[in-house]
Design a protein around this motif. Structure first.
Motif, mmCIF file in Angstrom:
data_model
loop_
_atom_site.group_PDB
_atom_site.id
_atom_site.type_symbol
_atom_site.label_atom_id
_atom_site.label_comp_id
_atom_site.label_asym_id
_atom_site.label_seq_id
_atom_site.Cartn_x
_atom_site.Cartn_y
_atom_site.Cartn_z
ATOM 1 N N GLU A 1 0.843 -1.200 0.000
ATOM 2 C CA GLU A 1 0.000 0.000 0.000
ATOM 3 C C GLU A 1 0.880 1.252 0.000
ATOM 4 O OE1 GLU A 1 -3.182 0.081 2.874
ATOM 5 O OE2 GLU A 1 -3.447 2.233 2.581
ATOM 6 N N SER B 1 -4.941 -7.996 -3.937
ATOM 7 C CA SER B 1 -4.557 -6.585 -3.789
ATOM 8 C C SER B 1 -3.051 -6.426 -3.644
ATOM 9 C CB SER B 1 -5.210 -5.971 -2.541
ATOM 10 O OG SER B 1 -6.590 -5.895 -2.700
ATOM 11 N N ARG C 1 -1.542 -6.986 -7.125
ATOM 12 C CA ARG C 1 -2.013 -5.960 -8.073
ATOM 13 C C ARG C 1 -1.250 -4.647 -7.840
ATOM 14 N NH1 ARG C 1 -2.538 -4.502 -12.535
ATOM 15 N NH2 ARG C 1 -3.524 -2.498 -12.802
ATOM 16 N N ARG C 2 -1.097 -4.281 -6.544
ATOM 17 C CA ARG C 2 -0.391 -3.030 -6.226
ATOM 18 C C ARG C 2 1.053 -3.070 -6.704
ATOM 19 N NH1 ARG C 2 -2.206 -3.003 0.024
ATOM 20 N NH2 ARG C 2 -4.422 -2.602 -0.286
ATOM 21 N N PHE D 1 -12.581 -1.641 -6.304
ATOM 22 C CA PHE D 1 -11.589 -2.657 -6.679
ATOM 23 C C PHE D 1 -11.436 -2.712 -8.204
ATOM 24 C CE2 PHE D 1 -12.872 -5.094 -2.584
ATOM 25 C CZ PHE D 1 -12.079 -4.245 -1.833
ATOM 26 N N GLN E 1 -9.174 -0.145 -9.313
ATOM 27 C CA GLN E 1 -7.772 -0.480 -8.998
ATOM 28 C C GLN E 1 -7.199 -1.508 -9.969
ATOM 29 O OE1 GLN E 1 -8.070 -1.830 -4.940
ATOM 30 N NE2 GLN E 1 -8.442 0.224 -4.151
ATOM 31 N N LEU F 1 -8.479 -4.685 -10.293
ATOM 32 C CA LEU F 1 -8.787 -6.084 -9.949
ATOM 33 C C LEU F 1 -9.953 -6.507 -10.829
ATOM 34 C CD1 LEU F 1 -8.643 -6.109 -6.020
ATOM 35 C CD2 LEU F 1 -7.025 -7.183 -7.591
ATOM 36 N N THR G 1 -8.280 -4.721 2.553
ATOM 37 C CA THR G 1 -7.926 -4.154 1.264
ATOM 38 C C THR G 1 -7.781 -2.644 1.431
ATOM 39 O OG1 THR G 1 -10.306 -4.198 0.968
ATOM 40 C CG2 THR G 1 -9.053 -5.889 -0.188
#
Ligand code: FAD
Ligand code: AMP
Length: 478
Positions: free
Chosen positions: A65, A198, A201-202, A232, A235, A237, A359
């Motif tokens: 994050e 998450s 993905r980040r 999401f 982002q 996802l 998340t």
């Protein structure tokens, strides 16, 4: 080491180790049997939660994050960083260090509380005898006044998608990749799938989550779940509902995933596949038939409200028994059982059980959802407040999401609270306490909340349940 103890606990996850410590605090002689061998090939305490669950996942969620923030949002805050890069092996090593510090901490707490750690696999025999098989196959039998079964849970495996090396993995495997996969398919868009999805993905992976159900997060209030689905998706996802995975095949360093959606049978090729289809109670081998403890078809040990089995003096707690598979649920059951064993009163308010998806934004809730209240025909009112109208959320640059409070129209008691937004996990505490104290929405409305804090959103949602929110126009209660 003694052969006889007041209490023997099988399993040292958050249910078992907490039960062991509380029983020792209350003057009992205690042993805890634990068989876990960690990544460094050493015996370890702490169970799923500390070794491969709550803690390592949160360590990686935190790192990724902050990476995402630095890469995408720092410039908006007036901070120029230059090129932000990521060192995945270092992130994993940091996670491992946190895990070993915490599991080592439990070992120290055991020593301080004079709890004997019996390293090996425990099996409950008849008459509250416990056989321990050490890692070299040696066996020894101990006897106890009371036994607490806290053997926890393991990931559910799908026969059609067998785990394979570091390509097809369960949640534990997905916490240990040392480089960033180009593409990942996650089976199951539940809490664990979303958290692990998450993380990667980040870091830049393309992540698709295939979910058999047609509702996203059915256990979550659907106003919040819809907000989460939108966020999401933004982002990146790629969450596909109504999509059931039917098989997988590894070819070299790729995996072909077969699935069925409304248009029929399909396939996709990805670098990694995470099987995150839930967990099952791990009770096989823990109870000998002569112990005569009932286990249901899902492996859950039958217990009453006080977590006692059909055999007096034998208790079962945590993921091994009914109820949500949550660390804090198991820990509180551990405390309750230890206190009952020591002759004290013990009970647990399962209605005030906090739930969190870590998340970004976090999703957190307690009590009933609006859908559940509707189905019951309850006479309720909802109050909501969006973080977009919170001064503190604006200052943080994190304005997505909302707080929703559900109140009983007649008694004003809180029936549920649902939060999606910054620090939702921490904000939820106030609502859990309100429910535990059987408090009312008026109690929250009367409480002075520091300004500017995110908790003011909770205050405003409470006011809004009565049509009195200050910082939002035309917000009528429903
Ligand atoms: P476990 O933690 O599973 O511990 C059971 C222990 O018993 C294990 O150490 C096992 O080795 C031992 N054992 C089993 N059989 C025997 C035997 N015969 N002899 C000796 N030892 C035995 N929950 C949350 O509340 N918050 C979260 O954020 C969260 N995140 C998670 C993230 C991930 C990726 C995963 C996988 C889980 C997460 N969970 C979370 C769930 C949480 O980890 C479990 O609910 C919790 O660990 C259950 O505690 P427990 O003590 O019942 O069992
Ligand atoms: P949870 O129980 O919260 O960990 O979520 C696991 C999710 O996996 C559930 O929502 C299941 O519906 C989903 N699931 C289980 N089996 C499959 C499958 N074969 N394909 C897609 N999703 C699945």
């Amino acid at each position: 080491m003694a052969d006889k103890y007041d209490v023997i606990v099988i399993g040292s996850g958050p249910a078992g180790y907490v039960a062991a410590i509380r029983a020792a605090q209350l003057g009992k002689s205690v042993a805890c049997v634990e068989k876990w061998i960690n990544k460094q090939n050493k015996p370890a305490l702490g169970g799923t939660c500390l070794n491969v669950g709550c803690i390592p996942s949160k360590a990686l969620l935190e790192s990724t994050e902050l990476y995402h923030e630095a890469k995408h949002n720092f410039a908006d805050l007036g901070i120029n960083t230059g090129e932000v890069s990521v060192d995945v092996p270092k992130m994993i090593a940091r996670k491992d260090k946190i895990v070993s510090e915490l599991t080592g901490g439990i070992e120290m707490l055991f020593k301080a509380n004079k709890i004997d750690w019996l390293v090996g696999t425990g099996k409950l025999l008849a008459e509250k005898n416990v056989e321990v098989t050490d890692h070299d196959g040696g066996k020894k039998t101990y006897t106890a006044g009371n036994v607490i079964l806290a053997s926890g849970s393991v990931p559910i495996e799908l026969g059609a998608t067998p785990l394979e090396g570091d390509i097809v993995v369960d949640s534990s495997g997905a916490l240990d990749w040392e480089s960033i996969p180009g593409s990942i398919c996650v089976i199951g868009a539940g809490i664990i799938g979303l958290e692990l999805g998450s993380v990667w993905r980040r870091l830049g992976s393309d992540v698709v989550l295939l979910e058999a159900l047609d509702t996203f997060l059915p256990m979550v209030d659907q106003q919040v779940a819809k907000d989460a689905a939108r966020t999401f998706a933004k982002q990146g996802l790629d969450i596909r509902l109504n999509t059931r995975v039917t098989g997988s095949k590894v070819n070299g360093n790729k995996v072909t995933v077969s699935y069925k959606d409304k248009d029929g049978d399909k396939e996709m090729v990805v670098d990694k596949l995470i099987v995150a289809v839930g967990r099952r109670s791990a009770t096989e081998g823990v109870i000998a038939p002569e112990a005569e403890i009932g286990v249901d078809e899902r492996g859950l040990i039958h217990v009453n409200d006080q977590c006692e089995t059909s055999v007096p003096g034998v208790y079962a707690i945590g993921d091994a028994v009914r109820g949500p598979m949550l660390a804090h649920k198991g820990s509180e059951e551990g405390v309750m059982v230890a206190e009952i064993i020591a002759g004290e009163h013990g009970s647990l308010n399962y209605d005030a059980m906090p739930n969190v998806i870590y998340t970004h934004p976090e999703v957190a809730w307690v009590g009933k959802t609006e859908e559940e209240l509707k189905a019951e025909g309850a006479d309720y009112q909802a109050g909501t407040f969006p973080f977009a109208a919170s001064g503190r959320a604006k200052a943080k640059g994190d304005t997505g999401g909302l707080v929703k409070i559900l109140r009983d129209k007649k008694t004003d008691r809180m029936l549920g609270a649902h939060i999606i937004g910054p620090s939702a996990s921490e904000l939820l505490g106030q609502s859990v306490l309100t429910m535990e104290f059987d408090g009312t929405i008026e109690d929250i409305a009367h409480t002075i909340h520091a300004h500017p804090t995110l908790s003011e959103a909770m205050h405003e949602a409470a006011l809004s349940a009565d049509g009195r929110a200050i910082h939002i126009a035309n917000r009528k209660p429903r």
